[in-house]
Structure formats: C-alpha cells, structure tokens
Design a protein around this motif. Structure first.
Motif, PDB file in Angstrom:
ATOM      1  N   VAL A  11     -83.684 -64.515 -13.568  1.00 10.76           N
ATOM      2  CA  VAL A  11     -84.961 -63.806 -13.574  1.00 10.76           C
ATOM      3  C   VAL A  11     -84.759 -62.494 -14.323  1.00 10.76           C
ATOM      4  O   VAL A  11     -83.849 -61.726 -14.000  1.00 10.76           O
ATOM      5  CB  VAL A  11     -85.460 -63.525 -12.143  1.00 10.76           C
ATOM      6  CG1 VAL A  11     -86.796 -62.786 -12.182  1.00 10.76           C
ATOM      7  CG2 VAL A  11     -85.592 -64.830 -11.353  1.00 10.76           C
ATOM      8  N   ASP A  12     -85.595 -62.243 -15.343  1.00 12.44           N
ATOM      9  CA  ASP A  12     -85.420 -61.032 -16.139  1.00 12.44           C
ATOM     10  C   ASP A  12     -86.222 -59.868 -15.569  1.00 12.44           C
ATOM     11  O   ASP A  12     -86.879 -59.977 -14.527  1.00 12.44           O
ATOM     12  CB  ASP A  12     -85.762 -61.298 -17.611  1.00 12.44           C
ATOM     13  CG  ASP A  12     -87.248 -61.543 -17.862  1.00 12.44           C
ATOM     14  OD1 ASP A  12     -88.075 -61.341 -16.941  1.00 12.44           O
ATOM     15  OD2 ASP A  12     -87.597 -61.937 -18.996  1.00 12.44           O
ATOM     16  N   GLY A  13     -86.172 -58.735 -16.253  1.00  9.23           N
ATOM     17  CA  GLY A  13     -86.835 -57.533 -15.779  1.00  9.23           C
ATOM     18  C   GLY A  13     -88.342 -57.590 -15.805  1.00  9.23           C
ATOM     19  O   GLY A  13     -89.014 -56.756 -15.179  1.00  9.23           O
ATOM     20  N   GLN A  14     -88.905 -58.576 -16.518  1.00 10.00           N
ATOM     21  CA  GLN A  14     -90.358 -58.765 -16.571  1.00 10.00           C
ATOM     22  C   GLN A  14     -90.821 -59.860 -15.606  1.00 10.00           C
ATOM     23  O   GLN A  14     -91.941 -60.342 -15.695  1.00 10.00           O
ATOM     24  CB  GLN A  14     -90.796 -59.111 -18.002  1.00 10.00           C
ATOM     25  CG  GLN A  14     -90.722 -57.948 -18.989  1.00 10.00           C
ATOM     26  CD  GLN A  14     -89.289 -57.572 -19.328  1.00 10.00           C
ATOM     27  OE1 GLN A  14     -88.474 -58.427 -19.665  1.00 10.00           O
ATOM     28  NE2 GLN A  14     -88.980 -56.285 -19.212  1.00 10.00           N
ATOM     29  N   ASN A  15     -89.924 -60.252 -14.706  1.00  3.85           N
ATOM     30  CA  ASN A  15     -90.212 -61.279 -13.705  1.00  3.85           C
ATOM     31  C   ASN A  15     -90.503 -62.637 -14.336  1.00  3.85           C
ATOM     32  O   ASN A  15     -91.358 -63.395 -13.866  1.00  3.85           O
ATOM     33  CB  ASN A  15     -91.364 -60.867 -12.791  1.00  3.85           C
ATOM     34  CG  ASN A  15     -91.420 -61.708 -11.513  1.00  3.85           C
ATOM     35  OD1 ASN A  15     -90.385 -62.085 -10.975  1.00  3.85           O
ATOM     36  ND2 ASN A  15     -92.623 -61.994 -11.040  1.00  3.85           N
ATOM     37  N   ASN A  16     -89.783 -62.961 -15.400  1.00  3.91           N
ATOM     38  CA  ASN A  16     -89.810 -64.298 -15.972  1.00  3.91           C
ATOM     39  C   ASN A  16     -88.634 -65.095 -15.420  1.00  3.91           C
ATOM     40  O   ASN A  16     -87.509 -64.575 -15.344  1.00  3.91           O
ATOM     41  CB  ASN A  16     -89.705 -64.249 -17.498  1.00  3.91           C
ATOM     42  CG  ASN A  16     -90.888 -63.565 -18.135  1.00  3.91           C
ATOM     43  OD1 ASN A  16     -92.035 -63.908 -17.859  1.00  3.91           O
ATOM     44  ND2 ASN A  16     -90.628 -62.596 -19.005  1.00  3.91           N
ATOM     45  N   LEU A  17     -88.892 -66.327 -15.044  1.00  4.64           N
ATOM     46  CA  LEU A  17     -87.850 -67.207 -14.514  1.00  4.64           C
ATOM     47  C   LEU A  17     -87.409 -68.187 -15.588  1.00  4.64           C
ATOM     48  O   LEU A  17     -88.238 -68.788 -16.277  1.00  4.64           O
ATOM     49  CB  LEU A  17     -88.386 -67.981 -13.305  1.00  4.64           C
ATOM     50  CG  LEU A  17     -87.482 -69.100 -12.761  1.00  4.64           C
ATOM     51  CD1 LEU A  17     -86.223 -68.531 -12.117  1.00  4.64           C
ATOM     52  CD2 LEU A  17     -88.244 -69.978 -11.757  1.00  4.64           C
ATOM     53  N   PHE A  18     -86.092 -68.355 -15.697  1.00  2.00           N
ATOM     54  CA  PHE A  18     -85.502 -69.335 -16.607  1.00  2.00           C
ATOM     55  C   PHE A  18     -84.677 -70.295 -15.765  1.00  2.00           C
ATOM     56  O   PHE A  18     -83.748 -69.876 -15.062  1.00  2.00           O
ATOM     57  CB  PHE A  18     -84.631 -68.637 -17.654  1.00  2.00           C
ATOM     58  CG  PHE A  18     -85.372 -67.579 -18.430  1.00  2.00           C
ATOM     59  CD1 PHE A  18     -86.032 -67.890 -19.603  1.00  2.00           C
ATOM     60  CD2 PHE A  18     -85.426 -66.274 -17.951  1.00  2.00           C
ATOM     61  CE1 PHE A  18     -86.726 -66.915 -20.311  1.00  2.00           C
ATOM     62  CE2 PHE A  18     -86.116 -65.292 -18.646  1.00  2.00           C
ATOM     63  CZ  PHE A  18     -86.771 -65.610 -19.833  1.00  2.00           C
ATOM     64  N   ILE A  19     -85.014 -71.568 -15.819  1.00  2.00           N
ATOM     65  CA  ILE A  19     -84.368 -72.564 -14.965  1.00  2.00           C
ATOM     66  C   ILE A  19     -84.385 -73.895 -15.707  1.00  2.00           C
ATOM     67  O   ILE A  19     -85.286 -74.148 -16.512  1.00  2.00           O
ATOM     68  CB  ILE A  19     -85.096 -72.646 -13.599  1.00  2.00           C
ATOM     69  CG1 ILE A  19     -84.281 -73.413 -12.569  1.00  2.00           C
ATOM     70  CG2 ILE A  19     -86.498 -73.214 -13.745  1.00  2.00           C
ATOM     71  CD1 ILE A  19     -84.791 -73.230 -11.129  1.00  2.00           C
ATOM     72  N   HIS A  20     -83.408 -74.737 -15.452  1.00  2.00           N
ATOM     73  CA  HIS A  20     -83.343 -75.975 -16.216  1.00  2.00           C
ATOM     74  C   HIS A  20     -84.515 -76.897 -15.923  1.00  2.00           C
ATOM     75  O   HIS A  20     -85.188 -77.375 -16.830  1.00  2.00           O
ATOM     76  CB  HIS A  20     -82.042 -76.722 -15.938  1.00  2.00           C
ATOM     77  CG  HIS A  20     -81.942 -78.033 -16.673  1.00  2.00           C
ATOM     78  ND1 HIS A  20     -81.911 -78.121 -18.045  1.00  2.00           N
ATOM     79  CD2 HIS A  20     -81.912 -79.322 -16.226  1.00  2.00           C
ATOM     80  CE1 HIS A  20     -81.849 -79.384 -18.417  1.00  2.00           C
ATOM     81  NE2 HIS A  20     -81.846 -80.137 -17.329  1.00  2.00           N
ATOM     82  N   ALA A  21     -84.764 -77.157 -14.642  1.00  2.00           N
ATOM     83  CA  ALA A  21     -85.773 -78.150 -14.277  1.00  2.00           C
ATOM     84  C   ALA A  21     -86.927 -77.533 -13.488  1.00  2.00           C
ATOM     85  O   ALA A  21     -88.081 -77.587 -13.904  1.00  2.00           O
ATOM     86  CB  ALA A  21     -85.134 -79.290 -13.484  1.00  2.00           C
ATOM     87  N   GLY A  22     -86.642 -76.969 -12.320  1.00  2.00           N
ATOM     88  CA  GLY A  22     -87.706 -76.418 -11.491  1.00  2.00           C
ATOM     89  C   GLY A  22     -87.218 -76.108 -10.089  1.00  2.00           C
ATOM     90  O   GLY A  22     -86.013 -76.012  -9.834  1.00  2.00           O
TER      91      GLY A  22
END
Length: 243
Positions: free
Chosen positions: A120-131
């Motif tokens: 999770v980055d500083g802008q509250n974006n989530l990066f994940i492979h599937a879910g």
C-alpha cells in the motif's frame, strides 16, 4: 519526480519485458511495481529473475508474489513439483534452471522469499497479485493464499452497476478501503481484450502475456500505458503457458 509504473504478469517472457521497458523509456527515476507471476510460460523464467535482481540494484522496485511464484518457491526450496504447476508452465521454468549453479538457485530463492504479499503506497493505493475477500482488507484476510488466487474482487468490480453510489449502503466495502487497487492474475484476454481493464477503482494489468497477449505497464497517475508485442511473436517457436 519519476513515474510510478505498475507491470503485469511476465511469465518467463524476458524479451517482452525488455521491449516494454524500451517503449516506456523506463529510467532510474521511475518507481517500478511488479504484480507477480514472473515465471512459468515462456522459456526464460530463470533469466527473468536474474534480470529483476539486477534491476532491483539500480531502480526503486517493489515485487509482489504471485501464485506461480509460490509454486516455484516450493520447487526451489523443497523439490516439490506440483502436478498442476508442472503442466501450467512449471515444466518450462524447471528447464530454464537446468544450467544454473546451486548457488545461483539459492540467490533466486532468497529473492522470491523477499517478495511481498501486497503493498500500500502513500496515496492509499493497493498493489496485489490477485485480490482479497475480507471486507476489512488484506491484513485481515483469513487465507493468505487469497493474495495470489482470489478473483472475487475483480469479478465484483467488473460487474458493479455504475448507478450505485459510493455512499450507498450496498456499495461493496472492499472497494471503499483503497483509493485504487492494481491487480494481475486474471488475463484480460478472458474478456476479449489485450489491454489493461478497469472496473470501479480496480485496474487489471494482466494482459495475457502468458498466452497470446502482451506484457503491459501503466502509469498510475496519468493512466498512460505501454505494451510489448505479443509474446508469441517474440517466442515464435514456443507455445507459452497452458490455460
């Protein structure tokens, strides 16, 4: 300030990755977020890992672990050859490691183990492979395998009625947790396109590089994206991964 580029599933297609980075004009100022599934498919899985390990030394990189990477870890660490894995790209991955010394394999294993389940980055974006399935977010996920296997998040986002507003009681809680969510895992080829797709605030960057599609990366600020040629055209004598 450089860009934040999110990169879809590579599946052993080193030629596609190099071509993609040339077209996107990737520089050391760019932050690179890889969504997993680096291996299994085309013939250069071990070579992809070598390339990413070198890239990690010169660029700001985040590596998310995919389900195929988890299978590869089991093989490198314990010699486990999952039957499903073997026929869905594992065979080509094993062959790509044939000429690597044990020391190099150990370095690869350590690299795999350092990969993240999600970020999770500083802008509250989530990066994940599937879910993830928990309405409280991936940190409350009862089954960690969902990070690399879940498709319900994407299916829900893709089929959402756009007339439902975010403040409605029935709006899915999972989609309210993050500004945007970036995933791979489910090829957009399943929806008859080889382009990145959006459903609500979920972006799918897996454009089918394992099969007849292309490898893609996307600038999360501008939403501009770049693509390689089809991986089949870059590996004309290979079949890629079975569906």
């Amino acid at each position: 300030m450089g860009r934040t580029l999110v990169i879809g599933d590579i599946h052993g297609g080193l030629k596609g990755l190099i071509q993609l980075f040339e077209r996107a004009e990737v520089s050391t100022e760019d932050k690179l977020i890889f969504l997993g599934d680096y291996v299994d498919g085309w013939s250069e899985s071990a070579q992809v890992i070598d390339y990413l390990m070198r890239l990690d030394e010169s660029h700001q990189c985040i590596f998310i672990k995919g389900n195929h990477d988890a299978w590869c870890i089991d093989w490198l660490e314990k010699g486990i050859v999952n039957d499903v894995w073997f026929v869905h790209g594992g065979k080509s991955t094993m062959e790509s490691y044939q000429n690597l010394a044990d020391e190099a394999k150990e370095e690869h294993l350590n690299f795999f183990k350092r990969m993240r389940d999600y970020d999770v980055d500083g802008q509250n974006n989530l990066f994940i492979h599937a879910g993830f399935s928990s309405m409280h977010g991936p940190e409350r996920e009862p089954y960690s395998s969902n990070y690399s296997w879940d498709r319900t998040l994407w299916e829900m986002a893709l089929t959402m009625d756009n007339r439902i507003k975010k403040d409605a009681a029935i709006y899915p809680k999972r989609l309210l947790l993050y500004h945007e969510i970036y995933i791979g895992h489910t090829p957009t080829l399943y929806y008859n396109t080889d382009l990145p797709m959006q459903g609500c605030n979920v972006w799918n960057i897996d454009t089918g590089a394992a099969f007849t599609g292309k490898l893609s990366c996307l600038d999360i600020e501008t939403k501009q994206f770049w693509q390689s040629d089809t991986l089949q055209s870059l590996y004309p004598n290979e079949k890629g991964r079975n569906k």
